[in-house]
Design a protein around this motif. Structure first.
Motif, PDB file in Angstrom:
ATOM      1  N   SER A  90     -68.213  18.414  96.248  1.00 49.54           N
ATOM      2  CA  SER A  90     -66.630  19.168  96.511  1.00 49.54           C
ATOM      3  C   SER A  90     -65.725  17.810  96.815  1.00 49.54           C
ATOM      4  CB  SER A  90     -66.735  20.079  97.095  1.00 49.54           C
ATOM      5  OG  SER A  90     -65.234  20.817  97.342  1.00 49.54           O
ATOM      6  N   ASP A  91     -64.886  17.860  95.340  1.00 45.36           N
ATOM      7  CA  ASP A  91     -63.570  17.342  96.054  1.00 45.36           C
ATOM      8  C   ASP A  91     -62.762  18.696  96.956  1.00 45.36           C
ATOM      9  OD1 ASP A  91     -60.612  15.219  96.077  1.00 45.36           O
ATOM     10  OD2 ASP A  91     -60.945  15.943  93.201  1.00 45.36           O
ATOM     11  N   ALA A  92     -63.221  17.534  98.061  1.00 43.45           N
ATOM     12  CA  ALA A  92     -62.138  18.111  98.813  1.00 43.45           C
ATOM     13  C   ALA A  92     -60.982  17.737  99.328  1.00 43.45           C
ATOM     14  CB  ALA A  92     -62.680  18.496 100.224  1.00 43.45           C
ATOM     15  N   THR A  93     -60.425  16.466  98.324  1.00 43.30           N
ATOM     16  CA  THR A  93     -59.248  15.718  99.225  1.00 43.30           C
ATOM     17  C   THR A  93     -57.859  16.086  99.771  1.00 43.30           C
ATOM     18  OG1 THR A  93     -60.427  14.121  96.943  1.00 43.30           O
ATOM     19  CG2 THR A  93     -58.116  13.801  97.963  1.00 43.30           C
ATOM     20  N   GLN A  94     -58.080  17.438  98.933  1.00 42.91           N
ATOM     21  CA  GLN A  94     -57.052  18.206  99.427  1.00 42.91           C
ATOM     22  C   GLN A  94     -57.135  19.490 100.479  1.00 42.91           C
ATOM     23  OE1 GLN A  94     -53.767  18.338  98.701  1.00 42.91           O
ATOM     24  NE2 GLN A  94     -53.832  17.035  97.007  1.00 42.91           N
ATOM     25  N   ALA A  95     -58.037  19.129 100.789  1.00 45.33           N
ATOM     26  CA  ALA A  95     -58.575  20.656 102.313  1.00 45.33           C
ATOM     27  C   ALA A  95     -58.831  19.954 103.286  1.00 45.33           C
ATOM     28  CB  ALA A  95     -59.852  21.286 101.168  1.00 45.33           C
ATOM     29  N   ILE A 145     -67.196  21.423  92.301  1.00 47.78           N
ATOM     30  CA  ILE A 145     -65.895  22.479  92.016  1.00 47.78           C
ATOM     31  C   ILE A 145     -65.506  22.139  93.747  1.00 47.78           C
ATOM     32  CG2 ILE A 145     -65.642  24.845  92.691  1.00 47.78           C
ATOM     33  CD1 ILE A 145     -67.073  24.727  90.064  1.00 47.78           C
ATOM     34  N   MET A 146     -63.947  21.912  92.988  1.00 40.35           N
ATOM     35  CA  MET A 146     -63.352  21.040  94.301  1.00 40.35           C
ATOM     36  C   MET A 146     -62.574  22.534  95.676  1.00 40.35           C
ATOM     37  SD  MET A 146     -59.727  22.063  91.778  1.00 40.35           S
ATOM     38  CE  MET A 146     -59.010  20.429  92.266  1.00 40.35           C
ATOM     39  N   ALA A 147     -62.665  21.659  96.410  1.00 45.54           N
ATOM     40  CA  ALA A 147     -62.254  23.152  97.876  1.00 45.54           C
ATOM     41  C   ALA A 147     -60.701  23.260  97.824  1.00 45.54           C
ATOM     42  CB  ALA A 147     -62.313  21.934  99.087  1.00 45.54           C
ATOM     43  N   ALA A 207     -57.860   9.550 102.888  1.00 46.12           N
ATOM     44  CA  ALA A 207     -57.234   9.220 104.130  1.00 46.12           C
ATOM     45  C   ALA A 207     -55.590   9.671 103.652  1.00 46.12           C
ATOM     46  CB  ALA A 207     -57.168   8.167 104.543  1.00 46.12           C
ATOM     47  N   HIS A 208     -54.942   8.848 102.528  1.00 43.80           N
ATOM     48  CA  HIS A 208     -54.119   8.965 101.999  1.00 43.80           C
ATOM     49  C   HIS A 208     -53.128  10.165 102.113  1.00 43.80           C
ATOM     50  CE1 HIS A 208     -52.723   9.653  97.947  1.00 43.80           C
ATOM     51  NE2 HIS A 208     -54.161   9.203  97.686  1.00 43.80           N
ATOM     52  N   LYS A 209     -53.992  11.240 101.970  1.00 42.18           N
ATOM     53  CA  LYS A 209     -53.576  12.924 101.308  1.00 42.18           C
ATOM     54  C   LYS A 209     -53.745  13.612 103.003  1.00 42.18           C
ATOM     55  CE  LYS A 209     -53.978  12.060  97.328  1.00 42.18           C
ATOM     56  NZ  LYS A 209     -54.711  13.536  96.154  1.00 42.18           N
ATOM     57  N   PHE A 210     -54.084  13.226 103.613  1.00 41.14           N
ATOM     58  CA  PHE A 210     -53.982  13.610 105.336  1.00 41.14           C
ATOM     59  C   PHE A 210     -53.541  12.665 105.976  1.00 41.14           C
ATOM     60  CE2 PHE A 210     -58.778  12.793 104.684  1.00 41.14           C
ATOM     61  CZ  PHE A 210     -58.977  12.233 105.820  1.00 41.14           C
ATOM     62  N   ALA A 223     -65.187   7.988  95.487  1.00 46.42           N
ATOM     63  CA  ALA A 223     -66.089   9.104  95.778  1.00 46.42           C
ATOM     64  C   ALA A 223     -65.997   9.890  95.058  1.00 46.42           C
ATOM     65  CB  ALA A 223     -65.298   9.916  96.831  1.00 46.42           C
ATOM     66  N   ASN A 224     -65.320  10.440  93.766  1.00 46.01           N
ATOM     67  CA  ASN A 224     -65.768  11.398  93.212  1.00 46.01           C
ATOM     68  C   ASN A 224     -66.216  10.710  91.524  1.00 46.01           C
ATOM     69  OD1 ASN A 224     -64.850  13.373  94.347  1.00 46.01           O
ATOM     70  ND2 ASN A 224     -62.854  13.180  92.866  1.00 46.01           N
ATOM     71  N   ASN A 225     -66.020   9.650  91.539  1.00 45.44           N
ATOM     72  CA  ASN A 225     -67.132   8.790  90.325  1.00 45.44           C
ATOM     73  C   ASN A 225     -68.197   8.138  90.970  1.00 45.44           C
ATOM     74  OD1 ASN A 225     -65.456   7.165  87.556  1.00 45.44           O
ATOM     75  ND2 ASN A 225     -63.697   8.056  89.383  1.00 45.44           N
ATOM     76  N   SER A 227     -62.650   3.798  98.673  1.00 41.07           N
ATOM     77  CA  SER A 227     -61.176   3.134  97.671  1.00 41.07           C
ATOM     78  C   SER A 227     -60.818   4.095  98.265  1.00 41.07           C
ATOM     79  CB  SER A 227     -61.532   2.713  96.996  1.00 41.07           C
ATOM     80  OG  SER A 227     -61.192   2.855  95.671  1.00 41.07           O
ATOM     81  N   GLY A 228     -61.220   5.099  98.250  1.00 38.81           N
ATOM     82  CA  GLY A 228     -60.182   6.391  98.301  1.00 38.81           C
ATOM     83  C   GLY A 228     -61.583   7.813  97.324  1.00 38.81           C
ATOM     84  N   ALA A 229     -60.714   8.754  96.667  1.00 33.94           N
ATOM     85  CA  ALA A 229     -61.387   9.760  96.570  1.00 33.94           C
ATOM     86  C   ALA A 229     -61.941   9.521  94.847  1.00 33.94           C
ATOM     87  CB  ALA A 229     -60.630  11.344  96.315  1.00 33.94           C
ATOM     88  N   THR A 230     -60.793   8.793  94.396  1.00 36.66           N
ATOM     89  CA  THR A 230     -61.436   8.843  92.395  1.00 36.66           C
ATOM     90  C   THR A 230     -62.678   8.110  92.508  1.00 36.66           C
ATOM     91  OG1 THR A 230     -58.519   8.879  91.724  1.00 36.66           O
ATOM     92  CG2 THR A 230     -60.030   7.453  90.596  1.00 36.66           C
TER      93      THR A 230
HETATM   94  C1  LIG Z   1     -55.402  12.718  95.224  1.00 42.42           C
HETATM   95  C2  LIG Z   1     -56.295  13.111  94.768  1.00 42.42           C
HETATM   96  C3  LIG Z   1     -57.779  12.386  94.049  1.00 42.42           C
HETATM   97  C4  LIG Z   1     -57.006  10.793  93.855  1.00 42.42           C
HETATM   98  O1  LIG Z   1     -57.629  10.502  95.461  1.00 42.42           O
HETATM   99  P1  LIG Z   1     -56.755   8.866  95.458  1.00 42.42           P
HETATM  100  O2  LIG Z   1     -57.554   8.712  97.040  1.00 42.42           O
HETATM  101  O3  LIG Z   1     -55.983   8.657  95.392  1.00 42.42           O
HETATM  102  O4  LIG Z   1     -57.684   8.161  94.184  1.00 42.42           O
HETATM  103  C5  LIG Z   1     -58.016  13.729  93.477  1.00 42.42           C
HETATM  104  N1  LIG Z   1     -58.943  14.449  93.837  1.00 42.42           N
HETATM  105  C6  LIG Z   1     -57.931  15.201  94.771  1.00 42.42           C
HETATM  106  C7  LIG Z   1     -57.787  17.034  94.316  1.00 42.42           C
HETATM  107  C8  LIG Z   1     -57.029  15.034  94.403  1.00 42.42           C
HETATM  108  O5  LIG Z   1     -55.105  15.733  95.509  1.00 42.42           O
END
Ligand SMILES: *Cc1c(COP(=O)(O)O)cnc(C)c1O
Length: 405
Positions: free
Chosen positions: A179-184, A150-152, A204-207, A78-80, A73-76
């Motif tokens: 790696s939490d690459a959500t912003q990269a 480690i995040m990207a 997806a909503h970050k790009f 995926a990280n969990n 459902s998103g990065a949260t």
């Molecule tokens: C936005 C963000 C998340 C959370 O992503 P969601 O899809 O909104 O749950 C996690 N990590 C980073 C670095 C983010 O920027």
């Protein structure tokens, strides 16, 4: 020409859906509405085909195999799934994880929960630019370490971490690397092979894709990563994540990846030019401004500025028709100053007077010029009211002033 107001410069919080992505999603609502898990009829097959195509698009952007993509459902989520799923799957090998202090809450909070359950987590400190080094990671790895996360790229200051070097250390020591690459993702190149990544989170909503859809990349060979599912049900996604697939969201995520891959070099250049124009415009006209984060290793479209001798809330008010984030993005509901800024040494006095600007795909030069002008005039006006700024102008060293209690 005056730009249309309000102006959106908060693309690190979320992005609009690209019209082209929306067009790709459109048929999946009312026409191709089958359940991708329905194996007995063409409605299901059509949905499954759309999902498979999206899986290829995501995999292509990351240099992965489509079978290594798990929809979430998103990065949260995926990280969990990555952190808790690995912790549970490898508990027999060890109960130690390594991360760093400026991670998103979607990494830090699952780590906190694991600590409550008896795992041990090392939180590496960062340098003034917000970076950790591969050497720090190497020194923190122990015999019972099972995962390094480690995040990207950092969401608040845009700092990029040395993924490739960290990946190499992890490989040498036989420890998995998430790696939490959500912003990269979609902004800078990421390749799971070159960067030695075993698990990767994206959203997806970050790009320019839709909200509520993301993915976890999970390596299938060298090594084959084991993972304990956090959502049980129909056994979707090879048992890693049950639940009927969000087909329109998934198709949007895939399309967003394809457009990002096609346009990344040009877009990075264009947004960097706008970001630099914004930064230069403010820094050249206002004194006592610091640029937060690493200047060499950072996202092309992010800048975070601390503006001394103005009060944070007033600063936001001065920028009323410009959408930016202050102090902290994700915890701004609680009036705490940003833990990311504190971790890189920004004082508690300065953190609330910090602004994060996130330039986006559709940002124009006119918008940037409007924001510069508005910010500069706003800051100058606020400083005229600031006794502190007046004292500094008179040459008084504020550090030596004896304040009355
Ligand atoms: C936005 C963000 C998340 C959370 O992503 P969601 O899809 O909104 O749950 C996690 N990590 C980073 C670095 C983010 O920027």
């Amino acid at each position: 020409m005056a730009p249309h107001l309000p102006i959106y410069l908060d693309h690190n919080a979320t992005t609009p859906v690209d019209q082209r992505v929306f067009e790709a999603m459109r048929p999946l609502f009312c026409e191709v509405y089958g359940n991708a898990a329905s194996r007995n009829h063409s409605f299901g097959w059509a949905a499954e085909k759309a999902v498979d195509h999206a899986r290829q698009q995501v995999a292509a952007l990351l240099g992965a195999d489509p079978r290594e993509i798990i929809w979430t459902s998103g990065a949260t989520e995926a990280n969990n799934l990555a952190l808790k799923g690995i912790a549970q799957a490898y508990a027999d090998k060890g109960r130690h994880l390594i991360t760093q202090v400026t991670e998103h809450k979607a990494v830090l909070d699952p780590c906190g929960r694991l600590e409550k359950e008896g795992y041990e987590v090392t939180y590496l400190p960062v340098d003034r630019g917000g970076r950790v080094s591969a050497q720090q990671v190497a020194e923190a790895i122990r015999g019972d370490t099972i995962l390094v996360s480690i995040m990207a790229a950092n969401n608040e200051i845009g700092t990029l971490q040395p993924l490739g070097e960290i990946g190499q250390v992890c490989k040498q020591k036989g420890v998995l690397f998430h790696s939490d690459a959500t912003q990269a993702v979609g902004k800078v190149p990421i390749n799971v092979e070159a960067d030695g990544i075993d698990l990767l989170s994206l959203s997806a909503h970050k790009f320019y894709g839709p909200k509520g859809c993301g993915a976890l990349y999970v390596r299938r060979k060298n090594p084959r990563v084991r993972l304990v599912a956090q959502m049980d049900g129909g056994g979707h996604e090879r048992g890693f994540r049950s639940g009927t697939l969000n087909v329109p969201g998934i198709v949007g995520c895939g399309a967003a990846c394809e457009w990002a891959a096609a346009e990344m070099p040009a877009e990075a250049k264009r947004t960097a030019a706008l970001r630099d124009r914004l930064e230069r415009g403010i820094v050249s006209q206002v004194d006592y401004v610091t640029i937060n984060g690493d200047r060499a290793y950072r996202l092309p479209q992010t800048t975070n500025l601390s503006i001394a001798y103005v009060e944070g809330e007033s600063l936001m008010m001065a920028l009323e028709d410009v959408a930016v984030s202050s102090g902290s993005a994700c915890t701004s509901a609680s009036l705490q100053s940003s833990y990311v800024l504190r971790a890189i040494g920004v004082g508690a006095d300065l953190a609330p007077s910090s602004l994060r600007f996130g330039v986006g795909r559709f940002t124009t030069e006119e918008e940037i010029d409007y924001v510069v002008d508005k910010a500069v005039r706003g800051i100058q006006r606020l400083r005229q009211l600031s006794p502190l700024y007046e004292m500094v102008q008179e040459g008084i060293d504020l550090a030596r002033v004896q304040w009355k209690e």
